[in-house]
Design a protein around this motif. Structure first.
Motif, PDB file in Angstrom:
ATOM      1  N   GLU A   1       0.903   6.784  -4.837  1.00  0.00           N
ATOM      2  CA  GLU A   1      -0.474   6.696  -4.333  1.00  0.00           C
ATOM      3  C   GLU A   1      -1.158   5.406  -4.779  1.00  0.00           C
ATOM      4  O   GLU A   1      -2.317   5.177  -4.457  1.00  0.00           O
ATOM      5  N   ASP A   2      -0.447   4.568  -5.544  1.00  0.00           N
ATOM      6  CA  ASP A   2      -0.997   3.332  -6.083  1.00  0.00           C
ATOM      7  C   ASP A   2      -0.389   2.122  -5.382  1.00  0.00           C
ATOM      8  O   ASP A   2       0.650   2.216  -4.746  1.00  0.00           O
ATOM      9  N   ILE A   3      -1.019   0.975  -5.547  1.00  0.00           N
ATOM     10  CA  ILE A   3      -0.483  -0.286  -5.026  1.00  0.00           C
ATOM     11  C   ILE A   3       0.773  -0.646  -5.819  1.00  0.00           C
ATOM     12  O   ILE A   3       0.824  -0.456  -7.036  1.00  0.00           O
ATOM     13  N   VAL A   4       1.772  -1.180  -5.131  1.00  0.00           N
ATOM     14  CA  VAL A   4       2.961  -1.734  -5.780  1.00  0.00           C
ATOM     15  C   VAL A   4       2.942  -3.239  -5.537  1.00  0.00           C
ATOM     16  O   VAL A   4       2.766  -3.685  -4.401  1.00  0.00           O
TER      17      VAL A   4
ATOM     18  N   GLU B   1       0.854  -1.181   0.000  1.00  0.00           N
ATOM     19  CA  GLU B   1       0.000   0.000   0.000  1.00  0.00           C
ATOM     20  C   GLU B   1       0.893   1.236   0.000  1.00  0.00           C
ATOM     21  O   GLU B   1       2.076   1.155   0.354  1.00  0.00           O
ATOM     22  N   PRO B   2       0.353   2.413  -0.357  1.00  0.00           N
ATOM     23  CA  PRO B   2       1.150   3.634  -0.258  1.00  0.00           C
ATOM     24  C   PRO B   2       1.748   3.781   1.147  1.00  0.00           C
ATOM     25  O   PRO B   2       1.072   3.543   2.146  1.00  0.00           O
TER      26      PRO B   2
ATOM     27  N   THR C   1       5.057   1.588  -9.160  1.00  0.00           N
ATOM     28  CA  THR C   1       6.436   2.079  -9.148  1.00  0.00           C
ATOM     29  C   THR C   1       6.964   2.018  -7.721  1.00  0.00           C
ATOM     30  O   THR C   1       6.392   2.630  -6.820  1.00  0.00           O
ATOM     31  N   ALA C   2       8.032   1.266  -7.528  1.00  0.00           N
ATOM     32  CA  ALA C   2       8.704   1.187  -6.230  1.00  0.00           C
ATOM     33  C   ALA C   2       9.904   2.122  -6.249  1.00  0.00           C
ATOM     34  O   ALA C   2      10.570   2.270  -7.270  1.00  0.00           O
ATOM     35  N   THR C   3      10.174   2.752  -5.114  1.00  0.00           N
ATOM     36  CA  THR C   3      11.332   3.634  -4.978  1.00  0.00           C
ATOM     37  C   THR C   3      12.328   2.956  -4.056  1.00  0.00           C
ATOM     38  O   THR C   3      11.987   2.592  -2.930  1.00  0.00           O
ATOM     39  N   PHE C   4      13.551   2.776  -4.550  1.00  0.00           N
ATOM     40  CA  PHE C   4      14.601   2.130  -3.771  1.00  0.00           C
ATOM     41  C   PHE C   4      15.647   3.144  -3.354  1.00  0.00           C
ATOM     42  O   PHE C   4      16.247   3.805  -4.197  1.00  0.00           O
TER      43      PHE C   4
END
Length: 160
Positions: free
Chosen positions: A102-105, A42-43, A67-70
């Motif tokens: 704001e979206d599911i990853v 979830e966000p 989109t995942a942020t690493f």
């Protein structure tokens, strides 16, 4: 050969409470030489418990949706990984993947060698209540709960 439907594997939230939808596929597949975990974030949720490294394993993350942020390294550098993309971290490379959108990853984490961490080879950066700053922390092999300890002062924090 083993085959499993992800939906048939029971969801287990991360022991540190950083995500709610984590399906460990390793045991269901009978894997002994690698780890496979399916996530729906979830966000605001993240794959693991903060900036960390596995000195004994490399990790690959395949983003299936969103989109995942690493965050990687120790200088706060970030890289966005979009659906259909893969990112790899070598042993000893610090990283933490989060859902800052704001979206599911939806993603798949793969680690090798080994189907289980050598907990003594895991290191993370976290705030220490005793030191009053962010310090390197280790993890003692858990029986039931994680024991995270500050490598500077030895202060322990138990995570259920």
């Amino acid at each position: 050969m083993e085959r499993v439907s992800i939906d048939d594997v029971e969801a287990e939230p991360h022991p540190m409470g950083v995500n709610r939808e984590r399906r460990v596929l390793t045991d269901a597949l009978g894997a002994e030489e690698m780890t496979a975990v399916h996530y729906e974030l979830e966000p605001g949720e993240q794959f693991s418990g903060g900036l960390h490294t596995h000195h004994d394993q490399e990790e690959v993350f395949y983003v299936l949706e969103g989109t995942a942020t690493f965050e990687h390294g120790t200088d706060g550098e970030k890289t966005d990984v979009e659906a259909g993309e893969v990112i790899r971290f070598e042993p000893g490379e610090f990283q933490c993947g989060r859902n800052e959108s704001e979206d599911i990853v939806v993603g798949l984490a793969l680690a090798a060698p080994g189907s289980q961490h050598d907990w003594e080879q895991l290191e993370s950066f976290a705030p220490c209540g005793e030191c009053g700053e962010v310090t390197a922390h280790g993890v003692r092999e858990p029986d039931r709960d994680f024991v995270i300890y500050c490598k500077e002062c030895g202060n322990e924090m138990q995570i259920a």
